[in-house]
Design a protein around this motif. Sequence first.
Motif, PDB file in Angstrom:
ATOM      1  N   ASP A  86       0.833  -1.210   0.000  1.00  0.00           N
ATOM      2  CA  ASP A  86       0.000   0.000   0.000  1.00  0.00           C
ATOM      3  C   ASP A  86       0.864   1.255   0.000  1.00  0.00           C
ATOM      4  O   ASP A  86       0.632   2.182  -0.787  1.00  0.00           O
ATOM      5  CB  ASP A  86      -0.928   0.009   1.215  1.00  0.00           C
ATOM      6  CG  ASP A  86      -1.995  -1.073   1.143  1.00  0.00           C
ATOM      7  OD1 ASP A  86      -2.230  -1.606   0.035  1.00  0.00           O
ATOM      8  OD2 ASP A  86      -2.600  -1.369   2.197  1.00  0.00           O
ATOM      9  N   VAL A  87       1.872   1.275   0.873  1.00  0.00           N
ATOM     10  CA  VAL A  87       2.763   2.440   0.957  1.00  0.00           C
ATOM     11  C   VAL A  87       3.510   2.626  -0.358  1.00  0.00           C
ATOM     12  O   VAL A  87       3.585   3.734  -0.903  1.00  0.00           O
ATOM     13  CB  VAL A  87       3.744   2.283   2.143  1.00  0.00           C
ATOM     14  CG1 VAL A  87       4.832   3.341   2.085  1.00  0.00           C
ATOM     15  CG2 VAL A  87       3.002   2.341   3.469  1.00  0.00           C
TER      16      VAL A  87
ATOM     17  N   MET B 224       1.111   3.813  -3.149  1.00  0.00           N
ATOM     18  CA  MET B 224       0.646   5.185  -2.918  1.00  0.00           C
ATOM     19  C   MET B 224       1.738   6.203  -3.250  1.00  0.00           C
ATOM     20  O   MET B 224       1.450   7.267  -3.807  1.00  0.00           O
ATOM     21  CB  MET B 224       0.186   5.353  -1.468  1.00  0.00           C
ATOM     22  CG  MET B 224      -1.093   4.589  -1.164  1.00  0.00           C
ATOM     23  SD  MET B 224      -1.457   4.567   0.593  1.00  0.00           S
ATOM     24  CE  MET B 224      -2.479   6.011   0.700  1.00  0.00           C
ATOM     25  N   HIS B 225       2.988   5.860  -2.914  1.00  0.00           N
ATOM     26  CA  HIS B 225       4.068   6.825  -3.145  1.00  0.00           C
ATOM     27  C   HIS B 225       4.631   6.736  -4.570  1.00  0.00           C
ATOM     28  O   HIS B 225       4.726   7.742  -5.263  1.00  0.00           O
ATOM     29  CB  HIS B 225       5.197   6.606  -2.130  1.00  0.00           C
ATOM     30  CG  HIS B 225       6.287   7.605  -2.254  1.00  0.00           C
ATOM     31  ND1 HIS B 225       6.120   8.930  -1.934  1.00  0.00           N
ATOM     32  CD2 HIS B 225       7.572   7.475  -2.691  1.00  0.00           C
ATOM     33  CE1 HIS B 225       7.247   9.578  -2.158  1.00  0.00           C
ATOM     34  NE2 HIS B 225       8.148   8.715  -2.628  1.00  0.00           N
TER      35      HIS B 225
ATOM     36  N   LEU C  23       1.857  10.196  -4.004  1.00  0.00           N
ATOM     37  CA  LEU C  23       1.481  10.866  -2.757  1.00  0.00           C
ATOM     38  C   LEU C  23       2.720  11.129  -1.909  1.00  0.00           C
ATOM     39  O   LEU C  23       3.620  10.286  -1.834  1.00  0.00           O
ATOM     40  CB  LEU C  23       0.496  10.013  -1.960  1.00  0.00           C
ATOM     41  CG  LEU C  23      -0.897   9.850  -2.567  1.00  0.00           C
ATOM     42  CD1 LEU C  23      -1.705   8.859  -1.737  1.00  0.00           C
ATOM     43  CD2 LEU C  23      -1.617  11.169  -2.642  1.00  0.00           C
TER      44      LEU C  23
ATOM     45  N   GLN D  21       5.066  11.318   1.377  1.00  0.00           N
ATOM     46  CA  GLN D  21       5.190  10.372   2.483  1.00  0.00           C
ATOM     47  C   GLN D  21       4.380  10.813   3.699  1.00  0.00           C
ATOM     48  O   GLN D  21       3.775   9.980   4.376  1.00  0.00           O
ATOM     49  CB  GLN D  21       6.666  10.195   2.854  1.00  0.00           C
ATOM     50  CG  GLN D  21       7.465   9.523   1.769  1.00  0.00           C
ATOM     51  CD  GLN D  21       8.935   9.366   2.128  1.00  0.00           C
ATOM     52  OE1 GLN D  21       9.314   9.491   3.283  1.00  0.00           O
ATOM     53  NE2 GLN D  21       9.754   9.098   1.123  1.00  0.00           N
TER      54      GLN D  21
ATOM     55  N   ILE E 154       0.791   9.875   3.264  1.00  0.00           N
ATOM     56  CA  ILE E 154       0.612   8.425   3.395  1.00  0.00           C
ATOM     57  C   ILE E 154       0.582   8.041   4.869  1.00  0.00           C
ATOM     58  O   ILE E 154      -0.265   7.255   5.308  1.00  0.00           O
ATOM     59  CB  ILE E 154       1.730   7.663   2.645  1.00  0.00           C
ATOM     60  CG1 ILE E 154       1.642   7.946   1.148  1.00  0.00           C
ATOM     61  CG2 ILE E 154       1.648   6.163   2.913  1.00  0.00           C
ATOM     62  CD1 ILE E 154       2.846   7.464   0.357  1.00  0.00           C
TER      63      ILE E 154
ATOM     64  N   HIS F 205      -2.741   9.118   6.297  1.00  0.00           N
ATOM     65  CA  HIS F 205      -3.837   8.318   5.751  1.00  0.00           C
ATOM     66  C   HIS F 205      -3.877   6.917   6.353  1.00  0.00           C
ATOM     67  O   HIS F 205      -4.949   6.398   6.664  1.00  0.00           O
ATOM     68  CB  HIS F 205      -3.718   8.239   4.220  1.00  0.00           C
ATOM     69  CG  HIS F 205      -4.792   7.438   3.560  1.00  0.00           C
ATOM     70  ND1 HIS F 205      -6.082   7.879   3.470  1.00  0.00           N
ATOM     71  CD2 HIS F 205      -4.760   6.201   2.985  1.00  0.00           C
ATOM     72  CE1 HIS F 205      -6.815   6.957   2.858  1.00  0.00           C
ATOM     73  NE2 HIS F 205      -6.028   5.934   2.549  1.00  0.00           N
TER      74      HIS F 205
ATOM     75  N   VAL G 272       6.703   4.611   7.133  1.00  0.00           N
ATOM     76  CA  VAL G 272       6.501   4.816   5.684  1.00  0.00           C
ATOM     77  C   VAL G 272       7.838   4.704   4.968  1.00  0.00           C
ATOM     78  O   VAL G 272       7.950   4.021   3.936  1.00  0.00           O
ATOM     79  CB  VAL G 272       5.824   6.185   5.414  1.00  0.00           C
ATOM     80  CG1 VAL G 272       5.850   6.513   3.933  1.00  0.00           C
ATOM     81  CG2 VAL G 272       4.411   6.202   5.945  1.00  0.00           C
TER      82      VAL G 272
END
Length: 185
Positions: free
Chosen positions: A134-135, A138-139, A144, A146, A149, A152, A160
């Motif tokens: 997921d991390v 997302m990045h 997104l 850090q 993230i 969230h 992260v």
Amino acid sequence: MPALPLTALRPPISTLVHHYEELVAHVRRGPVARWFDAGMAREVVHDVCAELIERPPAPPRTPLAFLRTVCTRRAIDRCRIEQRHAFWVEGQAAPPDATALPDESCDPARILEGRQRLALLADSIHALPPRCRDVFVMHRIHGLPQQDIAQHLGISLKTVEKHLALGTAACRRALDDTLRDLSPP
């Protein structure tokens, strides 16, 4: 064969013949007037005439108004086609050089290699633990920051960073292993 009298023609065609010059003038001063000279306007009216002969419509209540509308729409269509054509022609700086070497990005071997690497990366990402995946996604995929993230997912910024490092290392290992296997001894 004798010519048919105007009254023997169908109403839209007889109206077109009777008001031909008026329809040409209507096209020349219509919504696309800046693109049309007299010759182009005549071609539009001629196209409408040919269409009426090929596919006669049901007799309209007001044939002249019908013809004005059809001519206007045909002129707009023609302008749009010419604009698209001009845009395409202007977009081509020069014709392709027949002696030039083909672009390497079109090489089927390179395309296949790129697809294989992409599939390998997708498999590597999918194999990551759920939170790490997921991390990473997302990045690296969605871009997104850090900090966002961490907020969230409700985890610390250090966590992260750790997940990103693990995900990046896993993807790099998978690519390195594959490249090592593919390279000649």
